[in-house]
Structure formats: structure tokens, C-alpha cells
Design an enzyme around this catalytic site. Structure first.
Site, mmCIF file in Angstrom:
data_model
loop_
_atom_site.group_PDB
_atom_site.id
_atom_site.type_symbol
_atom_site.label_atom_id
_atom_site.label_comp_id
_atom_site.label_asym_id
_atom_site.label_seq_id
_atom_site.Cartn_x
_atom_site.Cartn_y
_atom_site.Cartn_z
ATOM 1 N N VAL A 11 12.214 -0.827 -56.225
ATOM 2 C CA VAL A 11 12.848 -1.650 -57.576
ATOM 3 C C VAL A 11 13.566 -0.817 -58.509
ATOM 4 C CG1 VAL A 11 11.141 -3.363 -57.138
ATOM 5 C CG2 VAL A 11 10.606 -1.509 -58.659
ATOM 6 N N SER A 12 14.393 -1.621 -59.234
ATOM 7 C CA SER A 12 15.218 -1.059 -60.179
ATOM 8 C C SER A 12 14.830 -0.667 -61.610
ATOM 9 C CB SER A 12 16.677 -1.870 -60.285
ATOM 10 O OG SER A 12 17.245 -1.971 -58.894
ATOM 11 N N THR A 13 13.762 -1.277 -62.046
ATOM 12 C CA THR A 13 12.971 -1.092 -63.293
ATOM 13 C C THR A 13 11.526 -1.207 -63.251
ATOM 14 O OG1 THR A 13 12.787 -3.511 -63.857
ATOM 15 C CG2 THR A 13 14.877 -2.507 -64.470
ATOM 16 N N GLN A 16 9.682 -4.296 -62.721
ATOM 17 C CA GLN A 16 9.493 -5.330 -61.334
ATOM 18 C C GLN A 16 8.604 -4.663 -60.640
ATOM 19 O OE1 GLN A 16 13.725 -4.074 -60.412
ATOM 20 N NE2 GLN A 16 14.071 -6.266 -60.752
ATOM 21 N N SER A 39 16.687 3.137 -60.459
ATOM 22 C CA SER A 39 17.668 2.355 -60.353
ATOM 23 C C SER A 39 18.397 2.944 -59.170
ATOM 24 C CB SER A 39 18.703 2.359 -61.612
ATOM 25 O OG SER A 39 19.967 1.898 -61.196
#
Length: 105
Positions: A11-13, A16, A39
Site C-alpha cells: 500500500v502507498s501510505t 492504508q 509509495s
């Protein structure tokens, strides 16, 4: 394909959750899952690097979506070539991609 399935979830962050991806990878039969919260825009993805180093001929990498694996088309092409050179398959659950079968699905 006779080797193990190795999952990769990203996941990017940090806010999340990986739960949906992890559930899908487990349901697909992954025996080992690498996961990270970074990210895709950064080249620094240590868990991806560990997985690419770990995976062996006859095994397959499994991701839920292609964009979880690479940052760009060029990045995906480089990863794809590395997997091909190692004799490792790629399975993308949501897109129905499976390079371990003659028909890719």
C-alpha cells in the site's frame, strides 16, 4: 507450475491497510508473503528487493494488481525480465494474468 507461490502486497501510505490484499494472496495459496507500506513512486522498496532475491526457478510471484508490483511500465518491464531470466512465473489476480500457464490465464 510446481513451486511455491510467493505473495507481494503493498500500500502507498502507512494509514492504508493490507488486509484485502493479504486475504486474496492467502486464498490464492501463497505460502510466503512479503508486505510493505511504501509509495510505488519510490525506488526504495526493500521487501520487494528481498522477494526478488528470494524467489527461485519454478516458483511464482503473486500480486493482486499489477500496479502493486511496479512504479511504471519500464519498472514492470525490468521486473518481468528479471523474473523471466530466473524462470519465475507471475500471477496477477485481479487482471487474470498467469505466466505459469500456456494461455496466460
Amino acid at each position: 507450475m510446481t513451486g511455491q507461490l510467493i505473495g507481494y502486497a503493498r500500500v502507498s501510505t502507512t494509514g492504508q491497510k493490507l488486509d484485502v490484499q493479504l486475504d486474496a494472496l492467502k486464498a490464492k495459496g501463497c505460502t510466503k508473503i512479503y508486505q510493505e507500506k511504501r509509495s510505488g513512486k519510490t525506488a526504495d522498496r526493500p521487501e520487494l528487493e528481498k522477494m526478488l532475491d528470494y524467489v527461485r526457478e519454478g516458483e511464482a510471484i503473486v500480486v493482486t494488481k499489477l500496479d502493486r508490483l511496479g512504479r511504471s511500465v519500464a519498472d514492470l518491464a525490468n521486473i518481468s525480465k528479471l523474473l523471466d531470466d530466473k524462470g519465475v512465473g507471475l500471477i496477477v489476480i485481479d487482471q487474470g494474468i498467469d505466466t505459469t500457464t500456456p494461455h496466460g490465464a
